[in-house]
Enzyme design. Structure first.
Site, PDB file in Angstrom:
ATOM      1  N   TYR A 154      -3.103 -22.656   0.077  1.00 34.06           N
ATOM      2  CA  TYR A 154      -2.772 -23.257   1.375  1.00 34.06           C
ATOM      3  C   TYR A 154      -1.780 -22.377   2.144  1.00 34.06           C
ATOM      4  CZ  TYR A 154      -5.009 -27.540  -0.297  1.00 34.06           C
ATOM      5  OH  TYR A 154      -5.921 -28.451  -0.760  1.00 34.06           O
ATOM      6  N   ARG A 168       9.509 -19.499  -4.329  1.00 36.24           N
ATOM      7  CA  ARG A 168       9.719 -19.850  -5.734  1.00 36.24           C
ATOM      8  C   ARG A 168      10.910 -19.105  -6.316  1.00 36.24           C
ATOM      9  NH1 ARG A 168       3.502 -20.151  -8.184  1.00 36.24           N
ATOM     10  NH2 ARG A 168       2.621 -21.305  -6.404  1.00 36.24           N
ATOM     11  N   ASP A 200      -8.980 -17.980  -9.297  1.00 35.14           N
ATOM     12  CA  ASP A 200      -8.098 -18.973  -8.697  1.00 35.14           C
ATOM     13  C   ASP A 200      -7.321 -18.306  -7.563  1.00 35.14           C
ATOM     14  OD1 ASP A 200      -6.600 -21.182  -8.167  1.00 35.14           O
ATOM     15  OD2 ASP A 200      -5.298 -21.001  -9.926  1.00 35.14           O
ATOM     16  N   ASP A 247     -10.084 -24.259  -4.126  1.00 34.72           N
ATOM     17  CA  ASP A 247      -9.508 -22.918  -4.274  1.00 34.72           C
ATOM     18  C   ASP A 247      -9.799 -22.258  -5.621  1.00 34.72           C
ATOM     19  OD1 ASP A 247      -7.967 -24.539  -5.846  1.00 34.72           O
ATOM     20  OD2 ASP A 247      -6.034 -23.841  -5.067  1.00 34.72           O
ATOM     21  N   GLU A 248     -10.800 -22.747  -6.356  1.00 30.00           N
ATOM     22  CA  GLU A 248     -11.142 -22.110  -7.630  1.00 30.00           C
ATOM     23  C   GLU A 248     -12.650 -22.105  -7.857  1.00 30.00           C
ATOM     24  OE1 GLU A 248      -9.675 -24.101 -11.117  1.00 30.00           O
ATOM     25  OE2 GLU A 248      -9.726 -26.063 -10.136  1.00 30.00           O
TER      26      GLU A 248
END
Length: 627
Positions: free
Chosen positions: A23, A60, A18, A120-121
């Protein structure tokens, strides 16, 4: 409902990779100044700063979450960089992210069977590569272990900071480990090597999970982020699943998971262990009951599909609140934009990957005025996909009108569309040896044969599988009839005709570079046969090279019937016919213009002036008056 699949007899090594806040990584590669800075990517939507679709780890730390909108993220982290996704046709354009994901897939697919699960995985089946490493250079016999592999997270392995890498190295090199764990150790090294290669070649980091099946690999790939990997030894499966919330499991996040909670009081996967397989089958049926029983024990037979390309192409747009579409004209305007993008993507897939989509599907979400709680959903509608932007737009609008009729009856007001999407699915590879008819129209040059479609071809001229415009070349033919005559040079590989004369067609047709008659590329029967048939004024005869009487007879017959056409092969002398009554005019409209003219000449032969005979007047058509 999920169905249990048989578990392979041999142990497998499956990895799920992953890409970390993908993005954002793509935007950081495009603008290196963003590296190390709090960054988020926002959707194309100016309401409250747009919705966040990816948040960097630096952001985050300030409390920024994907559920926020841009304005809220700025309040939480004033220094955040908000990057809007590229825009095309008044909507988000994700091509830059799709292409970046393809770079990663190209690297990962070098080591085993690769399944691209999303943008994306990726799933990888590394079983064969792990077995090869175990036979040729097992970790326990190696003097050194790939450094990145020693940073792996092994479930149930002590994670003391000081000795962590040494403990991991010792686990990877255990001589007394069972065969399954030895393969997992090899898989961990392979994944570490792949992750480093991805970073070096694309500048992207990714996290990974390594286990004996897809289910477990997916569950642990996100446990340690970013840029880390986690391994699930077979001995750790039960303890790992015991405390896992049942809603975290794939296919248990919806109604089935809610039913387990409400009907059986199951909150964790471990709670399922208290139910026998028979009891679960009693509640949920044989297949789903068995699947639940196996899932609780970490058993899954789902295989990695060897798929590097998407199974479908979709383009959609949401229209929240006041932006909802409330009339056919606004719906058509947006459908045209979505279909234009979809056409470009399936055309690119055809040109680059030699794949053709078969089905066009329209999805929508709608509501009725004064019926906010209406439970009736806007029905999805499908039809065979016709290539060409205009055709897709036309069909999509018809699908919408059909769905609207089912949803709202004959009324054309009082509804709102809040979501609209079109999808091309049932994609298959074009069989080997099959080519677009356009290849032959442009001539059999090396340039034409190098691709199915020339890049300059317009979408409207793109062949459609349903209309059988993809053809396998068999033989080349020379065409003759009483209504048309083609003098073709048999030594010319393209078989271009120098002149066309006769009653059935205009004496001069527009010259197309490399163009030829459609008849030259249709298949015919085996040589050595002789058969003559008459269908509504057209004659077909099959003959061997030793006889030409059939063709002569057909030609003579054609002089008396303006619709007669005889086609025979220049190589074997075979001839055949096509009954014009069997030609579907709707299909003719799908063909290139020069081919349409030729076929229209068969269906509706042009009238030609005939020389006036001596004494020929209108009175000659009436019987003499009786006196």
């Amino acid at each position: 409902m999920p169905v249990a699949r048989p578990e392979p007899q041999e142990p497998r090594v499956i990895a799920h990779l992953d890409l970390d806040c993908f993005y954002v990584q793509v935007e950081q590669r495009r603008n290196p100044a963003l590296r190390g800075q709090p960054t988020a990517v926002v959707q194309y939507n100016d309401w409250k700063g747009g919705g966040l679709i990816a948040v960097s780890y630096e952001a985050r730390k300030f409390g920024v979450k994907r559920s926020m909108r841009g304005d809220e993220a700025k309040n939480v982290c004033p220094g955040i960089n908000l990057v809007q996704v590229p825009v095309s046709r008044d909507k988000a354009d994700l091509n830059v992210y799709r292409n970046a994901g393809s770079e990663v897939v190209a690297i990962l697919s070098t080591k085993g069977k690769c399944e691209r699960a999303s943008i994306d995985e990726v799933y990888l089946d590394l079983t064969d590569a792990a077995k090869e490493m175990h036979l040729e250079s097992p970790p326990e016999s190696s003097e050194s272990i790939f450094e990145e592999a020693t940073k792996s997270n092994i479930l149930d392995l002590p994670s003391d900071v000081g000795d962590r890498e040494e403990n991991v190295k010792a686990w990877l090199c255990r001589a007394d480990a069972n065969y399954q764990d030895k393969l997992l150790a090899c898989g961990a090294i392979l994944v570490a090597q792949l992750r480093v290669k991805v970073l070096e070649e694309t500048q992207f980091t990714c996290s990974a999970g390594i286990a004996h099946n897809k289910m477990l690999a997916k569950l642990v790939s996100g446990m340690h982020k970013p840029a880390q990997q986690t391994v699930v030894p077979s001995s750790s499966v039960q303890d790992f699943l015991a405390s896992l919330p049942v809603k975290k499991m794939k296919q248990l996040g919806g109604k089935l998971g809610s039913s387990l909670q409400d009907d059986l009081g199951v909150e964790t996967v471990g709670d399922l262990l208290g139910f026998t397989e028979e009891k679960l089958q009693e509640y949920y049926g044989v297949n789903t009951g068995t699947w639940l029983w196996k899932t609780a024990r970490g058993i899954s037979g789902e295989e990695v599909e060897d798929r590097l390309l998407p199974k479908s192409h979709g383009c959609g747009k949401t229209f929240p609140g006041p932006k909802a579409l409330k009339n056919n004209s606004s719906v058509k305007s947006w459908l045209d934009k979505l279909c234009e993008e979809l056409s470009e993507r399936i055309q690119s897939d055809l040109s680059c990957n030699k794949r053709v989509a078969q089905t066009l599907t329209l999805h929508a979400r709608a509501s009725k005025e004064n019926e906010g709680n209406s439970m009736k959903k806007f029905p999805s509608k499908s039809c065979p996909l016709r290539y060409g932007t205009g055709k897709i737009q036309e069909d999509a609008m018809k699908l919408f009108e059909s769905g609207l009729h089912d949803f709202w009856g004959s009324r054309n007001a009082g509804w709102s569309i809040t979501s609209l999407s079109v999808t091309a699915s049932k994609i298959f590879d074009i069989p080997s040896g099959t080519n677009s008819i356009l290849k032959y129209i442009k001539g059999r040059s090396s340039d034409a044969s190098s691709a199915i479609l020339d890049s300059s071809s317009t979408p409207e001229s793109t062949p459609s599988v349903d209309n059988k415009l993809y053809m396998t070349p068999v033989h080349e033919e020379r065409c003759e009839s009483s209504s048309m005559k083609e003098d073709c040079d048999s030594s010319n590989s393209a078989k271009q005709c120098s002149s066309i004369e006769g009653k059935g067609l205009p004496k001069k047709l527009p010259k197309v570079q490399g163009a030829g008659s459609i008849l030259k590329f249709l298949s015919q029967s085996q040589p050595g046969q002789h058969e003559k048939r008459n269908f509504d004024g057209l004659i077909c005869s099959h003959q061997g090279p030793e006889s030409s009487s059939g063709a002569s007879e057909a030609e003579q017959h054609g002089r008396d019937n303006i619709n007669t056409a005889v086609v025979h092969s220049s190589g074997s002398g075979d001839t055949w016919m096509l009954n014009v009554e069997d030609i579907d005019p709707a299909v003719v409209g799908e063909l290139p213009l020069e081919i349409q003219r030729e076929i229209q000449g068969w269906i509706r032969p042009l009238k030609q002036a005939t020389p006036k005979k001596r004494g020929s007047t209108i009175s000659s058509y009436f019987s003499p008056a009786r006196r």
